[in-house]
Design a protein around this motif. Structure first.
Motif, PDB file in Angstrom:
ATOM      1  N   LEU A 198       0.804  -1.222   0.000  1.00  0.00           N
ATOM      2  CA  LEU A 198       0.000   0.000   0.000  1.00  0.00           C
ATOM      3  C   LEU A 198       0.837   1.273   0.000  1.00  0.00           C
ATOM      4  N   ARG A 199       2.094   1.203   0.449  1.00  0.00           N
ATOM      5  CA  ARG A 199       2.905   2.407   0.571  1.00  0.00           C
ATOM      6  C   ARG A 199       3.010   3.197  -0.732  1.00  0.00           C
ATOM      7  N   PRO A 200       3.156   2.537  -1.905  1.00  0.00           N
ATOM      8  CA  PRO A 200       3.242   3.333  -3.138  1.00  0.00           C
ATOM      9  C   PRO A 200       2.019   4.199  -3.399  1.00  0.00           C
ATOM     10  N   ARG A 259     -23.384  -9.239   2.823  1.00  0.00           N
ATOM     11  CA  ARG A 259     -22.318  -9.393   1.840  1.00  0.00           C
ATOM     12  C   ARG A 259     -21.285  -8.302   2.039  1.00  0.00           C
ATOM     13  N   ALA A 260     -20.031  -8.706   2.066  1.00  0.00           N
ATOM     14  CA  ALA A 260     -18.924  -7.744   2.115  1.00  0.00           C
ATOM     15  C   ALA A 260     -18.519  -7.406   0.687  1.00  0.00           C
ATOM     16  N   LEU A 261     -18.544  -6.128   0.346  1.00  0.00           N
ATOM     17  CA  LEU A 261     -18.292  -5.707  -1.019  1.00  0.00           C
ATOM     18  C   LEU A 261     -16.802  -5.770  -1.359  1.00  0.00           C
ATOM     19  N   ASP A 262     -16.508  -6.026  -2.622  1.00  0.00           N
ATOM     20  CA  ASP A 262     -15.147  -6.168  -3.128  1.00  0.00           C
ATOM     21  C   ASP A 262     -14.838  -5.040  -4.097  1.00  0.00           C
ATOM     22  N   PRO A 263     -13.590  -4.948  -4.583  1.00  0.00           N
ATOM     23  CA  PRO A 263     -13.268  -3.917  -5.579  1.00  0.00           C
ATOM     24  C   PRO A 263     -14.203  -3.924  -6.784  1.00  0.00           C
ATOM     25  N   GLY A 264     -14.613  -5.111  -7.221  1.00  0.00           N
ATOM     26  CA  GLY A 264     -15.518  -5.186  -8.360  1.00  0.00           C
ATOM     27  C   GLY A 264     -16.873  -4.567  -8.103  1.00  0.00           C
ATOM     28  N   ASP A 265     -17.264  -4.443  -6.836  1.00  0.00           N
ATOM     29  CA  ASP A 265     -18.543  -3.837  -6.477  1.00  0.00           C
ATOM     30  C   ASP A 265     -18.443  -2.322  -6.345  1.00  0.00           C
ATOM     31  N   LEU A 266     -17.290  -1.835  -5.909  1.00  0.00           N
ATOM     32  CA  LEU A 266     -17.148  -0.426  -5.551  1.00  0.00           C
ATOM     33  C   LEU A 266     -16.299   0.380  -6.533  1.00  0.00           C
ATOM     34  N   ILE A 267     -15.659  -0.313  -7.479  1.00  0.00           N
ATOM     35  CA  ILE A 267     -14.844   0.384  -8.467  1.00  0.00           C
ATOM     36  C   ILE A 267     -15.256  -0.099  -9.853  1.00  0.00           C
ATOM     37  N   PRO A 268     -15.792   0.777 -10.699  1.00  0.00           N
ATOM     38  CA  PRO A 268     -16.166   0.355 -12.052  1.00  0.00           C
ATOM     39  C   PRO A 268     -14.983  -0.254 -12.802  1.00  0.00           C
ATOM     40  N   ALA A 269     -15.291  -1.175 -13.698  1.00  0.00           N
ATOM     41  CA  ALA A 269     -14.256  -1.908 -14.428  1.00  0.00           C
ATOM     42  C   ALA A 269     -13.329  -0.974 -15.202  1.00  0.00           C
ATOM     43  N   SER A 270     -13.860   0.167 -15.646  1.00  0.00           N
ATOM     44  CA  SER A 270     -13.028   1.094 -16.430  1.00  0.00           C
ATOM     45  C   SER A 270     -11.878   1.664 -15.625  1.00  0.00           C
ATOM     46  N   PHE A 271     -11.968   1.599 -14.302  1.00  0.00           N
ATOM     47  CA  PHE A 271     -10.892   2.099 -13.448  1.00  0.00           C
ATOM     48  C   PHE A 271     -10.008   0.967 -12.907  1.00  0.00           C
ATOM     49  N   ARG A 272     -10.282  -0.260 -13.345  1.00  0.00           N
ATOM     50  CA  ARG A 272      -9.494  -1.415 -12.886  1.00  0.00           C
ATOM     51  C   ARG A 272      -8.861  -2.092 -14.099  1.00  0.00           C
ATOM     52  N   GLU A 273      -7.765  -1.530 -14.579  1.00  0.00           N
ATOM     53  CA  GLU A 273      -7.115  -2.059 -15.774  1.00  0.00           C
ATOM     54  C   GLU A 273      -6.643  -3.498 -15.580  1.00  0.00           C
ATOM     55  N   SER A 274      -6.281  -3.848 -14.360  1.00  0.00           N
ATOM     56  CA  SER A 274      -5.769  -5.193 -14.089  1.00  0.00           C
ATOM     57  C   SER A 274      -6.866  -6.246 -14.152  1.00  0.00           C
ATOM     58  N   GLY A 275      -8.119  -5.804 -14.041  1.00  0.00           N
ATOM     59  CA  GLY A 275      -9.229  -6.742 -13.977  1.00  0.00           C
ATOM     60  C   GLY A 275      -9.435  -7.346 -12.611  1.00  0.00           C
ATOM     61  N   HIS A 315      -0.960 -10.804  -8.883  1.00  0.00           N
ATOM     62  CA  HIS A 315      -2.228 -10.241  -9.346  1.00  0.00           C
ATOM     63  C   HIS A 315      -2.599  -9.013  -8.529  1.00  0.00           C
ATOM     64  N   GLN A 316      -2.447  -9.108  -7.205  1.00  0.00           N
ATOM     65  CA  GLN A 316      -2.747  -7.964  -6.350  1.00  0.00           C
ATOM     66  C   GLN A 316      -1.871  -6.776  -6.690  1.00  0.00           C
ATOM     67  N   MET A 317      -0.568  -7.039  -6.869  1.00  0.00           N
ATOM     68  CA  MET A 317       0.353  -5.939  -7.121  1.00  0.00           C
ATOM     69  C   MET A 317       0.091  -5.279  -8.467  1.00  0.00           C
ATOM     70  N   GLN A 318      -0.366  -6.041  -9.453  1.00  0.00           N
ATOM     71  CA  GLN A 318      -0.729  -5.431 -10.731  1.00  0.00           C
ATOM     72  C   GLN A 318      -1.837  -4.411 -10.534  1.00  0.00           C
ATOM     73  N   GLY A 319      -2.835  -4.765  -9.721  1.00  0.00           N
ATOM     74  CA  GLY A 319      -3.917  -3.831  -9.443  1.00  0.00           C
ATOM     75  C   GLY A 319      -3.446  -2.613  -8.685  1.00  0.00           C
ATOM     76  N   ILE A 320      -2.619  -2.830  -7.673  1.00  0.00           N
ATOM     77  CA  ILE A 320      -2.129  -1.714  -6.864  1.00  0.00           C
ATOM     78  C   ILE A 320      -1.212  -0.810  -7.684  1.00  0.00           C
ATOM     79  N   SER A 321      -0.426  -1.401  -8.561  1.00  0.00           N
ATOM     80  CA  SER A 321       0.534  -0.617  -9.340  1.00  0.00           C
ATOM     81  C   SER A 321      -0.134   0.147 -10.478  1.00  0.00           C
ATOM     82  N   ASN A 322      -1.123  -0.455 -11.130  1.00  0.00           N
ATOM     83  CA  ASN A 322      -1.613   0.099 -12.391  1.00  0.00           C
ATOM     84  C   ASN A 322      -3.018   0.676 -12.357  1.00  0.00           C
TER      85      ASN A 322
END
Length: 925
Positions: free
Chosen positions: A508-510, A658-674, A687-694
């Motif tokens: 998370l630091r970056p 239900r506990a919401l996930d990134p797919g619920d709270l962040i539209p796909a257009s803002f999640r390039e990593s998928g 996979h996690q780091m790709q999302g955090i980085s990009n």
């Protein structure tokens, strides 16, 4: 099973591998219990042998239990002694989970009587006695053969002394990869000793570690022997900047010490010619982090006999302890609270307003810990921190590009400074009555619109919340790079009230303000930065259109950039500080130009009688995070992921919650990593780091939005139920959800309590529907539908009334909120209109415009739907009328809306508001 297989076995251990180690030991213990009782299968002994073999690569990265105890455990297995094996496995697993081995040297011994190990038999491992000295581990990376590692360990133990303040155990590895794995897996490691000449590749296959290196962009085989040690040192400091690195070399140490890359090494030694100096240097590094200048002086002050002749009767506690009426307060808090109180700034204490002694030193230590140029302690909370920064950096007429949904302190800061806010909108999540974060395209469009209007020179700051209350985290570096490409002297204020802990997570630091500023500064100083800028300029041409700029990921001209970053941090929200403890972190190349007004802002807002205990807690919180923050944060993330797993996979709980996930709270257009689910099959570090980085946005995993509307509860009533009946406290709610937060204070026992309570609530619903009528179920379904689907649209910011845009003119959205705020002080200029009065519709249809006289902030959701001087629209009225919350700051239910009288002036102008900065087609997903 390889080490890589173990570390990636379950998705829930991605962020906290040490918890996987504890789970493996508990599984081993469970199998040992079955073997002891004869309830296991016939090949259970062989399974235990395989389990130990699988665990050995992990255990080699920890000092405890060590080779001796592991060999003893394997010997019990080979001797076919299930009882002895079970008791030794139980002792080891219990010591690992409880941490008792850090203080009790008997835990390190192989006792003959394993059924009742003697507590008074003491080994020399921890200095010959049970020790309460703080314990840590030192990683030693060596080219020596593994057969010599035991000798190296014994030599380091031999040099320890009883008078040492701290005690440490060595962990020896032989490669670059093993060293990295140890740094990630073992939070007890606080110092590293590098012998030159070690190998790059691990003798154990580590495919998942290589995936992690690839995610960090550090997967190349470093075959250059002279570079590999410094490269490892650099990477260790990037992953865990709090760890000290020492280098032992047989090269010219003087020349090596002059290498700029070697700045990440605390000290360089010529091989081992000074083993005692190395030992003392390791301890000195810990002492530097352990010291708490203000707290230490406060304790010393409390021990002194002092006669007080100043205006603080509670100091020394005499008026409390001698009282016939309030002595119970003294009994409750204890004497130290009162002995440590003073209104003086002498006797070892210091002034928070103008620190020159131990407070200044404590702030300097905090700056080092957080990677900032400067840190200022604040005892009035981050609300005050935000106002200090805004007052120091903005003057009347300056424009602040600001998230409309940020904390109210930012808006009030604009009122106080006279700056004109240019509000930008976050993407809405209407189904959960909350907003996300502001897209980079929206921020760029605001800057480009201001540039087109000839007012970019007045834009001073971009002010955003990172992370938001609901956990949305910006790609902070990208935001700053693209904005600086448009205006290279922009200042950035990142409100990280909820995100201070993130500095202690390499994942998370970056995304933090200081982490991104450090990375961006290093990049801007590199030749690659100029090449990237010139290549982009050649592609864009001399006069690129705004459309082209909006669709291009811009890079700034490093020769023009003035990197100026501020971060406010509610230390009390995520670290061990007392309530209202906050810090301002500064990374500003031009701070000298604003230092005087910054101090004026401190004088304006800071109390002249700050709470001494609060300042001390800020000092201590920094110490804790530097010495154990890495492990504590990993555990907090693990707790959150486990809560998600339990809620979303439990056969009964998942029917209603239900506990919401990134797919619920962040539209796909803002999640390039998928990346969409924390616990999806195949989730990995890479996979996690790709999302955090990009990705443009990611979620703080410690913040869990739990939908309760599907169980028939609105957020407020569910919050009250948990608090009143079950003693579970939480803070933020929405129309149909509640926010759970894990922090460094939580344990897995807390998870068990939450799961039990949720199951009890769900079982009650199940029983009610089973025994009740169909009508009762139909009524429940209607209520759920009203909570989950009949939700009001979230209103956009409309515009400021033309009266408050005289300096701006047409075309952009900023306004003079300060004048509107103080116009509302004059009752003759104001009127009230009941929200449900028919006059509201008439005013909306034919005017005069309704202009808000104050801030109106419903809780939940907690964002200002009106600010002073804003034109009230139909969408705002519809939203307010559908609100089912009682707490609306700035709104009087009896009198109604407080409006500024504008009669008919500029009515036509306000019917056509300026171009919106709202991203298109994202009202509902």
């Amino acid at each position: 099973m390889s080490l890589g297989d173990i570390t990636d076995r379950e998705a829930r251990h991605i962020f906290n591998p040490p918890s996987l180690r504890a789970d493996l030991w508990m599984e081993l213990l469970a199998a040992a219990r079955r073997w002891k009782t004869g309830k296991g299968s016939g090949n259970l002994r062989a399974e235990l042998a395989q389990a130990i073999a699988s665990m050995e690569p992990v255990e080699s990265l920890f000092a405890y239990p060590g080779a001796k105890l592991l060999e003893a455990l394997k010997a019990r297995l080979q001797e076919d002694d299930p009882k002895a094996f079970y008791f030794l496995a139980r002792r080891i697993s219990t010591a690992i989970i409880s941490g008792s081995y850090r203080h009790d040297s008997a835990e390190w011994d192989v006792h003959e009587d394993v059924l009742d190990p003697p507590t008074d038999r003491l080994s020399s491992v921890l200095g010959g006695q049970s020790s309460q000295r703080p314990y840590f581990e030192t990683l030693v990376v060596t080219p020596f053969e593994a057969s010599r590692w035991g000798y190296l360990t014994s030599q380091m133990r031999r040099i320890r002394r009883p008078e040492d303040e701290f005690v440490y155990e060595p962990v020896v590895v032989g490669s670059f990869e093993d060293a990295l794995c140890a740094i990630f897996l073992n939070p007890q490691i606080l110092s590293v000793v590098l012998y030159e000449g070690f190998a790059f590749r691990s003798a154990t296959d580590v495919p998942q570690l290589r995936g992690l290196l690839n995610a960090f962009g550090l997967d190349k085989d470093e075959s250059n022997e002279e570079a590999i040690s410094l490269r490892l040192a650099e990477l260790i400091k990037r992953v865990r900047p709090e760890v000290d690195v020492f280098l032992l070399t047989d090269r010219f140490v003087e020349r090596l010490a002059g290498d700029p890359v070697a700045s990440c090494v605390r000290r360089i030694f010529y091989q081992v010619e000074e083993p005692l100096e190395l030992h003392l240097s390791i301890l000195e590094g810990i002492r530097d982090r352990y010291q708490t200048p203000f707290f230490d002086n406060l304790k010393e002050y409390a021990r002194k006999p002092v006669a007080t002749f100043h205006a603080l009767p509670i100091a020394r506690g005499k008026a409390v302890f001698k009282s016939a009426w309030i002595s119970d307060m003294g009994e409750f808090y204890g004497p130290n609270l009162f002995l440590a109180e003073s209104s003086a700034t002498t006797g070892g204490l210091d002034s928070l307003l103008e620190p020159t002694g131990n407070i200044k030193k404590a702030q300097d230590l905090a700056a080092r810990a957080f990677g900032a140029d400067k840190v200022f302690f604040v005892t009035n909370g981050t609300s005050t921190s935000n106002k200090m920064v805004i007052q120091a950096l903005l003057a009347p007429g300056d424009i602040a590009v600001i998230d409309r949904n940020c904390h109210k302190s930012h808006h009030y800061g604009c009122v106080l400074s006279g700056a004109q806010p240019y509000y930008v909108e976050a993407y809405p999540l209407a189904e959960y009555s909350m907003y996300g974060a502001v897209p980079i395209a929206t921020i760029k469009k605001a800057l480009l619109d201001l540039k087109a209007a000839g007012r970019l020179d007045r834009v001073r700051i971009v002010d955003l919340t990172n992370c938001t209350f609901d956990g949305h985290i910006y790609n902070t570096r990208r935001v700053m790079e693209e904005c600086l490409a448009i205006k290279p002297d922009l200042i950035f204020l990142w409100d990280e009230a909820w995100f201070g802990f993130a500095h202690w997570s390499p994942f998370l630091r970056p995304r933090t303000a200081m982490g991104a500023a450090d990375a961006l500064e290093r990049y801007l100083q590199s030749p690659e930065a100029i090449k990237a800028y010139e290549a982009q300029q050649a592609k864009l041409g001399d006069n690129p259109s705004d459309e082209t700029l909006l669709s291009t990921r811009l890079v700034p001209d490093p020769r023009k950039v003035r990197l100026r970053v501020y971060q406010t941090n509610s230390t009390h929200k995520s670290m061990s500080a007392i309530r209202q403890g906050s810090m301002i972190l500064v990374h500003d190349v031009d701070f000298h130009s604003v230092e005087e007004q910054f101090h004026e802002a401190v004088f304006t807002h800071a109390s002249t009688s700050p709470n001494q205990q609060l300042i001390a807690s800020l000092d201590v919180a920094r110490r804790q995070m530097e010495l154990e923050g890495y492990g504590l944060v990993m555990n907090a993330i693990e707790i959150a992921l486990e809560i998600r797993r339990q809620i979303n996979t439990h056969p009964i709980i998942s029917k209603y919650f239900r506990a919401l996930d990134p797919g619920d709270l962040i539209p796909a257009s803002f999640r390039e990593s998928g990346f969409a689910r924390y616990l999806e099959p195949g989730a990995s570090w890479s996979h996690q780091m790709q999302g955090i980085s990009n990705d443009e946005f990611c979620l703080d995993p410690t913040r869990m939005t739990v939908v309760c509307g599907t169980a028939g509860f609105d957020g407020t009533s569910f919050k009250m139920l948990l608090a009143d009946k079950y003693g579970i406290q939480l803070n933020k709610t929405s129309r149909n959800s509640v926010l759970l937060q894990s922090n460094i204070n939580n344990t897995r026992s807390d998870v068990a309590l939450l799961v039990r309570v949720l199951l009890e609530i769900c079982a009650g619903l199940e029983s009610k529907f089973k025994d009740g009528s169909g009508a009762e179920r139909a009524s429940f379904d209607r209520h759920v539908n009203s909570l989950m689907h009949d939700v009001p649209d979230l209103p956009d910011f409309s515009c400021f009334h033309p009266r408050y845009r005289k300096q701006s003119g047409e075309g952009t959205l900023e306004g003079d909120m300060r004048t509107a705020f103080f116009d509302a002080y004059d009752a003759a200029k104001c009127e009230h209109l009941p929200l449900f009065d028919c006059q509201v519709e008439k005013r909306l249809a034919s005017g005069p415009e309704m202009v808000s006289a104050n801030f109106v902030i419903p809780y939940p959701p907690g964002f200002p739907i009106m600010v002073p001087g804003q034109v009230i629209t139909q969408g705002i009225i519809d939203f307010m009328r559908k609100l089912d919350v009682k707490e609306i700051h700035g709104y009087n239910h009896e009198q109604g809306l407080k409006l500024i009288k504008v009669d008919g002036e500029h009515r036509e102008a306000s019917k056509t508001p300026p171009v919106s900065t709202k991203p298109a087609a994202k009202k509902k997903r």
